[in-house]
Design a protein around this motif. Structure first.
Motif, PDB file in Angstrom:
ATOM      1  N   LEU A 174       0.860  -1.184   0.000  1.00 22.66           N
ATOM      2  CA  LEU A 174       0.000   0.000   0.000  1.00 22.66           C
ATOM      3  C   LEU A 174       0.895   1.232   0.000  1.00 22.66           C
ATOM      4  O   LEU A 174       1.564   1.532   0.993  1.00 22.66           O
ATOM      5  CB  LEU A 174      -0.921  -0.004   1.221  1.00 22.66           C
ATOM      6  CG  LEU A 174      -2.188   0.867   1.179  1.00 22.66           C
ATOM      7  CD1 LEU A 174      -3.055   0.586   2.402  1.00 22.66           C
ATOM      8  CD2 LEU A 174      -1.895   2.342   1.094  1.00 22.66           C
ATOM      9  N   PHE A 175       0.903   1.941  -1.119  1.00 20.09           N
ATOM     10  CA  PHE A 175       1.667   3.184  -1.216  1.00 20.09           C
ATOM     11  C   PHE A 175       0.726   4.275  -1.702  1.00 20.09           C
ATOM     12  O   PHE A 175       0.371   4.330  -2.882  1.00 20.09           O
ATOM     13  CB  PHE A 175       2.863   3.033  -2.155  1.00 20.09           C
ATOM     14  CG  PHE A 175       3.839   4.163  -2.032  1.00 20.09           C
ATOM     15  CD1 PHE A 175       4.844   4.139  -1.080  1.00 20.09           C
ATOM     16  CD2 PHE A 175       3.738   5.272  -2.860  1.00 20.09           C
ATOM     17  CE1 PHE A 175       5.744   5.192  -0.956  1.00 20.09           C
ATOM     18  CE2 PHE A 175       4.623   6.335  -2.736  1.00 20.09           C
ATOM     19  CZ  PHE A 175       5.635   6.285  -1.782  1.00 20.09           C
ATOM     20  N   GLN A 223      -5.576   1.546  -7.320  1.00 18.87           N
ATOM     21  CA  GLN A 223      -6.829   1.108  -6.722  1.00 18.87           C
ATOM     22  C   GLN A 223      -7.284   2.086  -5.645  1.00 18.87           C
ATOM     23  O   GLN A 223      -6.480   2.571  -4.837  1.00 18.87           O
ATOM     24  CB  GLN A 223      -6.649  -0.274  -6.086  1.00 18.87           C
ATOM     25  CG  GLN A 223      -7.922  -0.879  -5.512  1.00 18.87           C
ATOM     26  CD  GLN A 223      -8.872  -1.352  -6.586  1.00 18.87           C
ATOM     27  OE1 GLN A 223      -8.524  -2.220  -7.378  1.00 18.87           O
ATOM     28  NE2 GLN A 223     -10.072  -0.800  -6.602  1.00 18.87           N
ATOM     29  N   LEU A 224      -8.589   2.383  -5.633  1.00 18.06           N
ATOM     30  CA  LEU A 224      -9.180   3.210  -4.587  1.00 18.06           C
ATOM     31  C   LEU A 224      -9.558   2.328  -3.403  1.00 18.06           C
ATOM     32  O   LEU A 224     -10.167   1.269  -3.569  1.00 18.06           O
ATOM     33  CB  LEU A 224     -10.416   3.933  -5.123  1.00 18.06           C
ATOM     34  CG  LEU A 224     -11.170   4.835  -4.135  1.00 18.06           C
ATOM     35  CD1 LEU A 224     -10.278   5.971  -3.651  1.00 18.06           C
ATOM     36  CD2 LEU A 224     -12.439   5.388  -4.779  1.00 18.06           C
ATOM     37  N   LEU A 225      -9.206   2.790  -2.184  1.00 19.12           N
ATOM     38  CA  LEU A 225      -9.448   2.013  -0.971  1.00 19.12           C
ATOM     39  C   LEU A 225     -10.207   2.844   0.058  1.00 19.12           C
ATOM     40  O   LEU A 225     -10.138   4.075   0.055  1.00 19.12           O
ATOM     41  CB  LEU A 225      -8.118   1.572  -0.330  1.00 19.12           C
ATOM     42  CG  LEU A 225      -7.032   0.995  -1.225  1.00 19.12           C
ATOM     43  CD1 LEU A 225      -5.753   0.805  -0.421  1.00 19.12           C
ATOM     44  CD2 LEU A 225      -7.489  -0.326  -1.833  1.00 19.12           C
ATOM     45  N   LEU A 226     -10.911   2.136   0.949  1.00 21.01           N
ATOM     46  CA  LEU A 226     -11.441   2.731   2.169  1.00 21.01           C
ATOM     47  C   LEU A 226     -10.640   2.153   3.331  1.00 21.01           C
ATOM     48  O   LEU A 226     -10.696   0.953   3.595  1.00 21.01           O
ATOM     49  CB  LEU A 226     -12.932   2.419   2.337  1.00 21.01           C
ATOM     50  CG  LEU A 226     -13.926   3.449   1.820  1.00 21.01           C
ATOM     51  CD1 LEU A 226     -15.353   2.963   2.017  1.00 21.01           C
ATOM     52  CD2 LEU A 226     -13.728   4.810   2.507  1.00 21.01           C
ATOM     53  N   PHE A 227      -9.885   3.011   3.995  1.00 20.72           N
ATOM     54  CA  PHE A 227      -8.976   2.575   5.062  1.00 20.72           C
ATOM     55  C   PHE A 227      -9.632   2.837   6.409  1.00 20.72           C
ATOM     56  O   PHE A 227     -10.052   3.964   6.710  1.00 20.72           O
ATOM     57  CB  PHE A 227      -7.659   3.336   4.957  1.00 20.72           C
ATOM     58  CG  PHE A 227      -6.599   2.894   5.920  1.00 20.72           C
ATOM     59  CD1 PHE A 227      -5.715   1.888   5.573  1.00 20.72           C
ATOM     60  CD2 PHE A 227      -6.483   3.484   7.172  1.00 20.72           C
ATOM     61  CE1 PHE A 227      -4.729   1.473   6.453  1.00 20.72           C
ATOM     62  CE2 PHE A 227      -5.505   3.087   8.063  1.00 20.72           C
ATOM     63  CZ  PHE A 227      -4.617   2.071   7.705  1.00 20.72           C
ATOM     64  N   ASN A 267      -4.199   3.911  -3.833  1.00 16.01           N
ATOM     65  CA  ASN A 267      -2.964   3.131  -3.821  1.00 16.01           C
ATOM     66  C   ASN A 267      -2.271   3.255  -5.174  1.00 16.01           C
ATOM     67  O   ASN A 267      -2.751   2.740  -6.184  1.00 16.01           O
ATOM     68  CB  ASN A 267      -3.265   1.669  -3.502  1.00 16.01           C
ATOM     69  CG  ASN A 267      -2.002   0.855  -3.277  1.00 16.01           C
ATOM     70  OD1 ASN A 267      -0.885   1.382  -3.369  1.00 16.01           O
ATOM     71  ND2 ASN A 267      -2.156  -0.413  -2.966  1.00 16.01           N
ATOM     72  N   GLN A 268      -1.140   3.935  -5.178  1.00 13.88           N
ATOM     73  CA  GLN A 268      -0.430   4.201  -6.420  1.00 13.88           C
ATOM     74  C   GLN A 268       0.100   2.923  -7.074  1.00 13.88           C
ATOM     75  O   GLN A 268       0.191   2.833  -8.307  1.00 13.88           O
ATOM     76  CB  GLN A 268       0.737   5.162  -6.144  1.00 13.88           C
ATOM     77  CG  GLN A 268       1.546   5.549  -7.365  1.00 13.88           C
ATOM     78  CD  GLN A 268       0.753   6.374  -8.365  1.00 13.88           C
ATOM     79  OE1 GLN A 268      -0.130   7.128  -7.996  1.00 13.88           O
ATOM     80  NE2 GLN A 268       1.064   6.230  -9.640  1.00 13.88           N
TER      81      GLN A 268
END
Length: 273
Positions: free
Chosen positions: A127-128, A149-153, A144-145
Motif C-alpha cells: 500500500l503506497f 486502486q481506490l481504498l477505504l482505510f 494506492n499508487q
C-alpha cells in the motif's frame, strides 16, 4: 495550379471563420456570475489550503501548517516527514495531514495537536498512497499508487477494502468527503466513487489548471486566470467574473469564494446557480 491554390486558401479562410463562429457561440452560451466582495485578510504563506464555516483559514508557510482566525493562530509541523502533500479538514475535530514521500498521515485535533501518526506501509507493504481524503465513520479514502486502486482505510482496525475497479488513467485532481471520492484522470474524465462501491462517470472536463469538487455533479475549475463552474445536473457551465487579474489559488465553501493572491485572501459571496 493558381486556381487550386486559391481554392485551398478559400477553404482555410472558411474553416477559420467557422471555428471563430463556433467559439463565439459557445462563449455566448456560458452565463456569467458576478461574486460580491465581503472582506479580506493579509496572510504570509506559500500555499492557501482553504477556509471552514467558522472562518478559520488554513495555509502553509515554510512547510508549517497554520490555522488562523480573528483571535488565534496555531501551527503544526513535522520536519521528519518532509513536505506536506495535502490537508483534509472537512472534519473540524480531526484533520488529516498527508506526507506522500513517507507514505504517512498525521491526524491532529482542532488546535493542531497531533493525535495519531499512521504509516500505511505498516498495514500493508504493497500500500503506497498518492492521495488521501477523509471519509465517514473513522475511515479514509486512499488511492494506492502501486495498483491504481481506490481504498477505504479503517482508522480503528488499520485494515482496508477496495472500491470499484483499478483506475486505468491515473489521477490529476481528486478530493474525498464523507460519502464520495471524486477525481479527474489524465484524460480529464470526471469520475465519482461512493462508499457503497459503485463508480459513475460525469463525462469529460475541459483541460484545466486546478479543480475543486463541490458535490458529485458540480465543481469549480481554473483555466489560466479564469474560474468556471461546471454543473452536470443542469448541463451548464458558468463563468465567474473576477476583479483580480491574477491569483495563486481559490477555495469555495458554503457560498463563499476565497481568492488567494500573493499576500491576501479576499472573500466573495457567490451563490451557485
Amino acid at each position: 495550379m493558381t486556381s487550386f491554390k486559391a481554392l485551398i486558401f478559400y477553404m482555410k479562410k472558411t474553416i477559420f471563420f467557422m471555428m471563430c463562429l463556433f467559439w463565439g457561440t459557445l462563449q455566448a452560451q456560458i452565463e456569467q456570475i458576478t461574486p460580491v466582495a465581503i472582506d479580506s485578510i493579509t496572510v504570509d504563506c506559500d500555499r492557501f489550503i482553504g477556509t471552514d464555516g467558522a472562518k478559520n483559514y488554513f495555509y502553509i508557510k515554510d512547510n508549517v501548517l497554520y490555522k488562523k482566525n480573528d483571535k488565534t493562530v496555531v501551527q503544526y509541523q513535522n520536519i521528519a516527514l518532509g513536505k506536506i502533500s495535502s490537508v483534509s479538514f472537512i472534519n473540524a475535530l480531526r484533520l488529516v495531514i498527508f506526507y506522500d514521500a513517507f507514505n504517512t498521515i498525521c491526524i491532529v485535533d482542532s488546535q493542531l495537536n497531533e493525535i495519531e501518526q499512521i504509516n500505511f506501509s505498516d498495514s500493508d507493504a504493497s500500500l503506497f498512497a498518492s492521495a488521501v481524503g477523509i471519509s465517514g465513520q473513522n475511515k479514509l479514502w486512499v488511492f494506492n499508487q502501486l495498483n491504481q486502486q481506490l481504498l477505504l482505510f479503517d482508522l480503528l482496525s488499520k485494515s482496508y477494502k477496495t472500491i470499484g475497479v483499478p483506475f486505468s488513467n491515473g489521477i490529476l485532481f481528486c478530493s474525498g468527503d464523507f460519502n464520495n471520492f471524486q477525481w479527474i484522470d489524465k484524460n480529464y474524465q470526471w469520475q465519482v466513487g461512493s462508499i457503497y462501491g459503485n463508480t459513475i462517470s460525469n463525462g469529460t472536463l475541459e483541460v484545466c489548471d486546478a479543480v475543486q469538487f463541490i458535490n458529485p455533479y458540480c465543481l469549480v475549475f481554473q483555466k489560466g486566470i479564469e474560474l468556471f463552474i461546471e454543473d452536470k445536473k443542469q448541463n451548464k457551465r458558468f463563468k465567474i467574473a473576477l476583479v483580480e487579474k491574477s491569483f495563486k489559488n481559490f477555495y469555495y465553501k458554503d457560498q463563499i469564494l476565497s481568492i488567494f493572491t500573493s499576500n491576501r485572501i479576499t472573500n466573495y459571496k457567490l451563490n451557485l446557480p
